[in-house]
Each structure stands twice: as structure tokens, then as C-alpha cells.
Design an enzyme around this catalytic site. Structure first.
Site, PDB file in Angstrom:
ATOM      1  N   ASP A  98       0.815  -1.216   0.000  1.00 55.47           N
ATOM      2  CA  ASP A  98       0.000   0.000   0.000  1.00 55.47           C
ATOM      3  C   ASP A  98       0.846   1.264   0.000  1.00 55.47           C
ATOM      4  O   ASP A  98       2.057   1.213   0.198  1.00 55.47           O
ATOM      5  CB  ASP A  98      -0.962  -0.004   1.204  1.00 55.47           C
ATOM      6  CG  ASP A  98      -0.281  -0.486   2.492  1.00 55.47           C
ATOM      7  OD1 ASP A  98       0.953  -0.345   2.611  1.00 55.47           O
ATOM      8  OD2 ASP A  98      -0.986  -0.994   3.383  1.00 55.47           O
TER       9      ASP A  98
ATOM     10  N   ASN B 223      -7.482  -3.507  14.447  1.00 52.55           N
ATOM     11  CA  ASN B 223      -8.858  -3.830  14.046  1.00 52.55           C
ATOM     12  C   ASN B 223      -8.921  -5.014  13.082  1.00 52.55           C
ATOM     13  O   ASN B 223      -9.959  -5.296  12.503  1.00 52.55           O
ATOM     14  CB  ASN B 223      -9.521  -2.597  13.412  1.00 52.55           C
ATOM     15  CG  ASN B 223      -8.779  -2.116  12.155  1.00 52.55           C
ATOM     16  OD1 ASN B 223      -7.859  -2.768  11.682  1.00 52.55           O
ATOM     17  ND2 ASN B 223      -9.183  -0.967  11.639  1.00 52.55           N
TER      18      ASN B 223
ATOM     19  N   HIS C 281      -7.155  -5.284  10.256  1.00 51.66           N
ATOM     20  CA  HIS C 281      -6.899  -4.993   8.838  1.00 51.66           C
ATOM     21  C   HIS C 281      -5.626  -5.701   8.358  1.00 51.66           C
ATOM     22  O   HIS C 281      -4.716  -5.970   9.139  1.00 51.66           O
ATOM     23  CB  HIS C 281      -6.878  -3.487   8.553  1.00 51.66           C
ATOM     24  CG  HIS C 281      -5.663  -2.736   8.967  1.00 51.66           C
ATOM     25  ND1 HIS C 281      -5.644  -1.369   9.099  1.00 51.66           N
ATOM     26  CD2 HIS C 281      -4.402  -3.139   9.274  1.00 51.66           C
ATOM     27  CE1 HIS C 281      -4.443  -0.977   9.455  1.00 51.66           C
ATOM     28  NE2 HIS C 281      -3.666  -2.022   9.572  1.00 51.66           N
TER      29      HIS C 281
HETATM   30  P1  PGA Z   1       2.590  -2.141  12.422  1.00 48.08           P
HETATM   31  O1  PGA Z   1       1.322  -2.054  11.486  1.00 48.08           O
HETATM   32  O2  PGA Z   1       3.527  -3.134  11.803  1.00 48.08           O
HETATM   33  O3  PGA Z   1       3.148  -0.758  12.410  1.00 48.08           O
HETATM   34  O4  PGA Z   1       2.120  -2.576  13.757  1.00 48.08           O
HETATM   35  C1  PGA Z   1       0.746  -3.180  10.950  1.00 48.08           C
HETATM   36  C2  PGA Z   1      -0.560  -2.842  10.303  1.00 48.08           C
HETATM   37  O5  PGA Z   1      -1.242  -1.904  10.771  1.00 48.08           O
HETATM   38  O6  PGA Z   1      -0.935  -3.509   9.329  1.00 48.08           O
END
Ligand code: PGA
Length: 235
Positions: A67, A136, A138
Site C-alpha cells: 500500500d 482492528n 486490517h
Molecule cells: P505495524 O502495522 O507493523 O506498524 O504494527 C501493521 C498494520 O497496521 O498492518
């Protein structure tokens, strides 16, 4: 789903690096799906270290990032282009043309999504996809409620996500509202998937992933139907 529980962030990073090493030794021209955020930083450090020790090379590798924010220039320090350059690409021998990250500044975002999806297909598909998980549930920026059939698309970031990512911005107001993300179906087409999660704040999502059924309200649950997923996690 294969579950690997680890005691430390370092152990998670080493185990993930072992999976990438195996992949790159078996197929030096692998197509890798990459992620940003806090979870993979240790993994990228370890991959750079092993590359410098000549364990493997990135010279034939193609990469596709999950993304990118909409409206953020690749040169901006908060962009995922900058993150990848800093943590991996500037330190290994990957060809610039083989690096793919959605263009959040594309004049036509819908066309950019179609172009990105086609590029993945033309590359032969992703061999190994790296994922984090949001609090959440995602994956990529596919927030709760996203269709399991989704391909690369423009997403509106959830409040939780903007709050979690505000540590990388001067304030929450400056976290972009939109992003381009591979869809859930795009992710499911990868041949193998590794998901990293470390820390107390991620454990609720990990417990839900273990215990709950498959539902679009919890995007990561879709991974239960993928034949080759490894979750490396710890608190
Ligand atoms: P993080 O994010 O590796 O910074 O914890 C993961 C995500 O939100 O997909």
C-alpha cells in the site's frame, strides 16, 4: 494456518528472515510482497545483514508493496516509498525497475489500481507476501467491512488506523485519509503468506484471528482459507 509464538521481537524478525532466505535460495527471481510499519523493521535489518554476508542477492527479485498513502509524494519522509528505501532498497542490490509501490499521486487513482493489479499478474504473481495486522484486524489497508473479493483499490483509512499511524506524522490531522491498497483477493493470490504481530496491543487481534470465524468484519480472518500462511507472533 501455522502459528509460531516467539518471546522477543528479535526472534520474530529472525524467524521471518529465515522464511525469506529459504524463498530466495530456492527461487532467486522471487516476487516478494512487502509491508511497512513497525513489525517488519527488524526483518528488513536482518535481510540487509544476510545480503551483506552474501547469503542471497536481490538482483533478480521483484517487489510489490501492499500500500501507499494517497496524496503523499514518494520523496516525503512519511511515504511508504521513503520507508522502503530507508529500511531495505537503498541497502541491497535490487534493480530500481523491479520495485513496485502504488503511486498515491497518480492523476487517476482508479487507473493506478488497475495498472498495479496487472503488473502483479504480469510478474507471474507474488511468491511470498509479508503482512502485518492492524488492531482492528486490517491486512494491508483493508479495513473491516472490505469485500473479500477486493483487488487493488482506493481505501478510506479507519480512525483506529489513523490513530495508530499518527506516530509517524506531526499530528493525527496530518495522517492521510486515503490510501491505495492491494485488496484481500490480491493478497489471497500470493502463494505463501507470513504475518508478523508483536506486542500487547496486537494480541487482541491475534486472539480474534485464532478464535473467530471468517467474516468481512475482521479482514485477517480470510487468511484462514489460504493454504500456506504462517503467523509469527508474541507479546
Ligand atoms: P505495524 O502495522 O507493523 O506498524 O504494527 C501493521 C498494520 O497496521 O498492518
Amino acid at each position: 494456518m501455522r502459528w509460531i509464538e516467539v518471546d522477543t521481537y528479535q526472534e520474530m524478525s529472525l524467524k521471518a528472515a529465515d522464511c525469506f532466505e529459504q524463498q530466495l535460495l530456492q527461487k532467486p527471481d522471487s516476487v516478494l510482497g512487502l509491508a511497512t510499519g513497525g513489525s517488519p523493521i527488524g526483518l528488513y535489518e536482518e535481510l540487509v545483514k544476510r545480503y551483506k554476508q552474501r547469503v542471497f542477492s536481490f538482483s533478480q527479485v521483484k517487489t510489490f508493496n501492499l500500500d501507499e498513502y494517497v496524496g503523499v509524494s514518494p520523496a516525503d519522509v512519511t511515504s511508504y516509498h521513503s520507508y522502503m528505501e530507508e529500511h531495505l532498497f537503498s541497502q541491497v542490490d535490487i534493480e530500481k525497475n523491479d520495485i513496485h509501490i502504488p503511486n498515491g499521486l497518480a492523476p487517476n487513482l482508479q487507473e493506478e489500481c488497475v495498472r498495479y493489479e496487472q503488473l502483479i499478474l504480469q510478474s507471474g504473481g507474488i511468491d511470498l507476501q509479508l503482512l502485518g495486522i492492524g488492531v482492528n484486524g486490517h491486512i494491508g489497508f483493508n479495513e473491516p467491512g472490505t469485500s473479500f473479493q477486493s483487488k487493488t483499490h482506493v481505501v478510506t483509512l479507519a480512525d483506529d488506523t489513523r490513530a495508530a499511524n499518527s506516530i509517524y506524522f506531526p499530528s493525527k490531522q496530518e495522517v492521510p485519509e486515503y490510501a491505495i491498497s492491494m485488496g484481500i483477493e490480491t493478497i489471497m493470490q500470493a502463494k505463501e503468506i507470513i504475518l508478523l504481530a508483536f506486542g500487547e496491543q496486537k494480541m487482541r487481534a491475534i486472539e480474534r484471528l485464532k478464535q473467530e470465524g471468517i467474516s468481512e468484519d475482521f479482514p485477517a480472518s480470510r487468511l484462514k482459507e489460504h493454504p500456506n500462511v504462517t503467523i509469527i507472533y508474541g507479546r
